[in-house]
Design a protein around this motif. Structure first.
Motif, PDB file in Angstrom:
ATOM      1  N   HIS A  23       0.807  -1.216   0.000  1.00  0.00           N
ATOM      2  CA  HIS A  23       0.000   0.000   0.000  1.00  0.00           C
ATOM      3  C   HIS A  23       0.845   1.274   0.000  1.00  0.00           C
ATOM      4  CE1 HIS A  23      -2.967  -2.972   1.079  1.00  0.00           C
ATOM      5  NE2 HIS A  23      -3.934  -2.088   1.027  1.00  0.00           N
ATOM      6  N   SER A  57      -8.315  -3.364  -1.902  1.00  0.00           N
ATOM      7  CA  SER A  57      -7.752  -3.060  -0.591  1.00  0.00           C
ATOM      8  C   SER A  57      -7.043  -1.707  -0.583  1.00  0.00           C
ATOM      9  CB  SER A  57      -6.780  -4.167  -0.175  1.00  0.00           C
ATOM     10  OG  SER A  57      -6.178  -3.866   1.052  1.00  0.00           O
ATOM     11  N   THR A  61      -8.347   0.340   2.657  1.00  0.00           N
ATOM     12  CA  THR A  61      -7.470   0.672   3.795  1.00  0.00           C
ATOM     13  C   THR A  61      -6.340   1.620   3.404  1.00  0.00           C
ATOM     14  OG1 THR A  61      -6.060  -1.278   3.429  1.00  0.00           O
ATOM     15  CG2 THR A  61      -7.958  -1.556   4.881  1.00  0.00           C
ATOM     16  N   ASN A 128      -5.332  -5.430  -5.402  1.00  0.00           N
ATOM     17  CA  ASN A 128      -4.800  -4.077  -5.255  1.00  0.00           C
ATOM     18  C   ASN A 128      -4.504  -3.476  -6.623  1.00  0.00           C
ATOM     19  OD1 ASN A 128      -4.908  -4.071  -2.471  1.00  0.00           O
ATOM     20  ND2 ASN A 128      -2.855  -4.897  -2.227  1.00  0.00           N
ATOM     21  N   ALA A 335      -3.680  -8.894   0.734  1.00  0.00           N
ATOM     22  CA  ALA A 335      -4.922  -8.724  -0.005  1.00  0.00           C
ATOM     23  C   ALA A 335      -5.284  -9.970  -0.809  1.00  0.00           C
ATOM     24  CB  ALA A 335      -4.814  -7.519  -0.940  1.00  0.00           C
ATOM     25  N   ASP A 384      -6.816  -8.325   9.170  1.00  0.00           N
ATOM     26  CA  ASP A 384      -7.959  -7.501   9.566  1.00  0.00           C
ATOM     27  C   ASP A 384      -7.520  -6.327  10.438  1.00  0.00           C
ATOM     28  OD1 ASP A 384      -7.123  -9.220  11.548  1.00  0.00           O
ATOM     29  OD2 ASP A 384      -9.098  -9.988  12.064  1.00  0.00           O
ATOM     30  N   GLY A 388      -7.429   0.190   9.284  1.00  0.00           N
ATOM     31  CA  GLY A 388      -6.514   0.187   8.140  1.00  0.00           C
ATOM     32  C   GLY A 388      -5.081   0.507   8.523  1.00  0.00           C
ATOM     33  N   THR A 440     -13.182 -12.185   1.074  1.00  0.00           N
ATOM     34  CA  THR A 440     -12.470 -10.926   0.832  1.00  0.00           C
ATOM     35  C   THR A 440     -12.492 -10.034   2.064  1.00  0.00           C
ATOM     36  OG1 THR A 440     -13.081 -11.034  -1.501  1.00  0.00           O
ATOM     37  CG2 THR A 440     -12.363  -8.891  -0.671  1.00  0.00           C
ATOM     38  N   LYS A 443      -9.319 -10.066   4.029  1.00  0.00           N
ATOM     39  CA  LYS A 443      -8.061  -9.887   3.301  1.00  0.00           C
ATOM     40  C   LYS A 443      -7.748  -8.402   3.129  1.00  0.00           C
ATOM     41  CE  LYS A 443      -9.176 -12.910  -0.033  1.00  0.00           C
ATOM     42  NZ  LYS A 443      -9.030 -13.861  -1.182  1.00  0.00           N
ATOM     43  N   GLU A 444      -7.364  -7.772   4.233  1.00  0.00           N
ATOM     44  CA  GLU A 444      -6.839  -6.407   4.239  1.00  0.00           C
ATOM     45  C   GLU A 444      -7.863  -5.361   3.789  1.00  0.00           C
ATOM     46  OE1 GLU A 444      -2.305  -4.744   3.509  1.00  0.00           O
ATOM     47  OE2 GLU A 444      -3.104  -6.257   2.172  1.00  0.00           O
ATOM     48  N   THR A 445      -9.122  -5.592   4.120  1.00  0.00           N
ATOM     49  CA  THR A 445     -10.155  -4.624   3.777  1.00  0.00           C
ATOM     50  C   THR A 445     -10.729  -3.914   4.998  1.00  0.00           C
ATOM     51  OG1 THR A 445     -11.868  -6.317   3.882  1.00  0.00           O
ATOM     52  CG2 THR A 445     -10.845  -5.928   1.732  1.00  0.00           C
TER      53      THR A 445
END
Length: 457
Positions: A23, A57, A61, A128, A335, A384, A388, A440, A443-445
């Motif tokens: 990110h 993602s 986040t 992503n 993600a 999780d 974020g 989903t 997974k980093e959301t």
């Protein structure tokens, strides 16, 4: 073999600012690439704006991960390894400030209004995704679609990943089975094989590869040392206090206790991970979110187990081999895989590192067994993060991943590694299938799991 691993050790272990390789580092590299592509454009119509659209993602986040700042930094021509973390954190603090990006013989001003966190679904092969457009009014003059695939690796639509080299290697492999076959066929140690491949990929000499490995270790250990000194509260709305300095002082008062090294290890891992959460310079190992595991273990190995430089380098190469295999055959992206892709891989790499350091002969069977055990006990781990931010549960999760790595090393070396029933290749296949089946939301959301505890923080 149709698709051998051609990733460099120095692409897997990258230096850059936290808090997230996928990110922060990935979007910075993508924006920099877009800047390079549009810099020479000229003519009519005259461009008047650059718009950045973030999906998946990156959108869900991205604010907490500083994706908007990373994009602006890339458009300004900043590179991850040379970025000043304080300057990066200062970007976009004033929403009225606009940043000049050269396009041809003019400057295009970019601000927060040009970065769009899209909530709608976008048809893309990766979670992503970011789309950058150079526009003149309603007309698009240039457009590129990028994917941040974990660990700071990016790819551009229509092309393979930008980071890895396409140079052939003398000892190709794509699985642990093939790697072991190469070792047997050529009567090579793991160190020698990986070093030969690295020299071919990067055109570095043996001395230059060793020097860069030493530099990476020093970058890691600087992050640990900074984290042990820095007190206070981490950036963001959670207002999480740093724990590493307190834990480190506690460890020193218990130096004579039989398990004191575990307290030290926890302190070292928290220190590096807290530096990452603060946006400091860290090393992706294999990601920024997991950048406390390997630094903590290597710091412990150097200062408590007193391994020399050559041994630490050999351990780093073994760790890289495991990281390559997971990245090539599953994913190291939160993600895509949830946290088993990040902490799970880092723990497996750490287990391989410890096993190689402890065994001068570098038994590949023991290294494989240690890595397999570590991944096996991270299967299904969700990503999780609250708000974020790479803070809760990410920071403590780095310490737990390192402790699991140590235990995996003990289990792998306590008996006959060849009796291990599950191979590393098999557990990586399971990992990939588990990531595919995972919702989903995990997974980093920040849409499920611990992320929903945000109201209690």
């Amino acid at each position: 073999m149709t698709n051998p691993i051609t990733t460099s050790v120095f692409d897997l272990f990258k230096v850059g600012p936290g808090p997230s390789s996928s990110h922060t580092i990935g979007p910075m590299k993508a924006a920099f690439d877009f800047r390079q592509r549009i810099s020479a454009l000229a003519g009519r119509p005259v461009p008047d704006a650059i718009h950045v659209h973030l999906y998946g993602s990156l959108s869900a986040t991205g604010k907490g991960h500083g994706t908007d700042r990373a994009v602006v930094a890339g458009l300004l021509g900043w590179q991850p390894e040379t970025t000043d973390p304080d300057a990066l954190l200062a970007l976009l603090k004033d929403p009225t400030t606009l940043y000049p990006v050269p396009v041809g013989d003019q400057l295009i001003l970019v601000g927060p209004q040009h970065i769009h966190f899209e909530r709608k679904r976008y048809d893309s092969p990766f979670a992503n995704t970011m789309v950058l457009r150079l526009t003149a009014g309603s007309e698009t003059l240039a457009e590129e679609e990028y994917y941040s695939v974990g660990g700071g690796f990016i790819s551009r639509k229509g092309e393979p990943e930008i980071s890895p080299s396409t140079v052939s290697v003398p000892y190709p492999y794509s699985t642990m089975t093939e790697l072991k076959q190469q070792l047997t066929q050529h009567s090579l140690s793991l160190d020698a094989l990986l070093l030969a491949n690295e020299m071919a990929l990067t055109s570095r000499s043996r001395t230059e590869v060793n020097q860069r490995l030493d530099q990476l270790l020093e970058f890691m250990h600087k992050a640990v040392r900074r984290g042990l000194r820095h007190k206070g509260v981490l950036p963001g709305s959670i207002r999480l206090s740093r724990k590493a300095p307190v834990l480190y002082q506690q460890a020193k008062t218990m130096a004579n206790a039989s398990d004191s090294f575990l307290i030290f290890l926890n302190a070292y891992c928290l220190a590096a991970s807290e530096e990452n959460a603060a946006g400091g310079i860290v090393v992706t190992a294999p990601t920024s979110g997991a950048s406390g595991v390997i630094p903590g273990l290597t710091f412990l190995a150097k200062h408590h187990f007193h391994y020399d430089r050559a041994t630490l380098r050999a351990g780093m190469l073994a760790a890289a081999a495991v990281g390559f295999l997971v990245k090539h055959n599953a994913s190291i992206s939160g993600a895509e895989m949830g946290c088993m892709g990040e902490i799970g891989t880092a723990s497996a790499m750490g287990a391989a590192f410890l096993t190689r350091c402890a065994q001068p002969s570098g038994s590949i069977s023991a290294i494989e067994a240690a890595a397999e055990i570590a991944i096996e006990h991270h299967l299904g781990m969700t990503c999780d993060p609250i708000g974020g931010y790479v803070q809760i549960p990410c920071i403590e999760r780095n310490a737990m991943g390192a402790v699991k790595a140590y235990n995996a090393y003990l289990l792998a070396t306590s008996g006959a590694p060849s009796s291990q029933k599950i191979s590393l290749d098999a557990v990586i296949k399971v990992m990939k299938a588990t990531g595919r089946d995972m919702s989903t939301k995990y997974k980093e959301t920040s849409e499920a799991g611990l992320a929903l505890s945000a109201t209690e923080c």
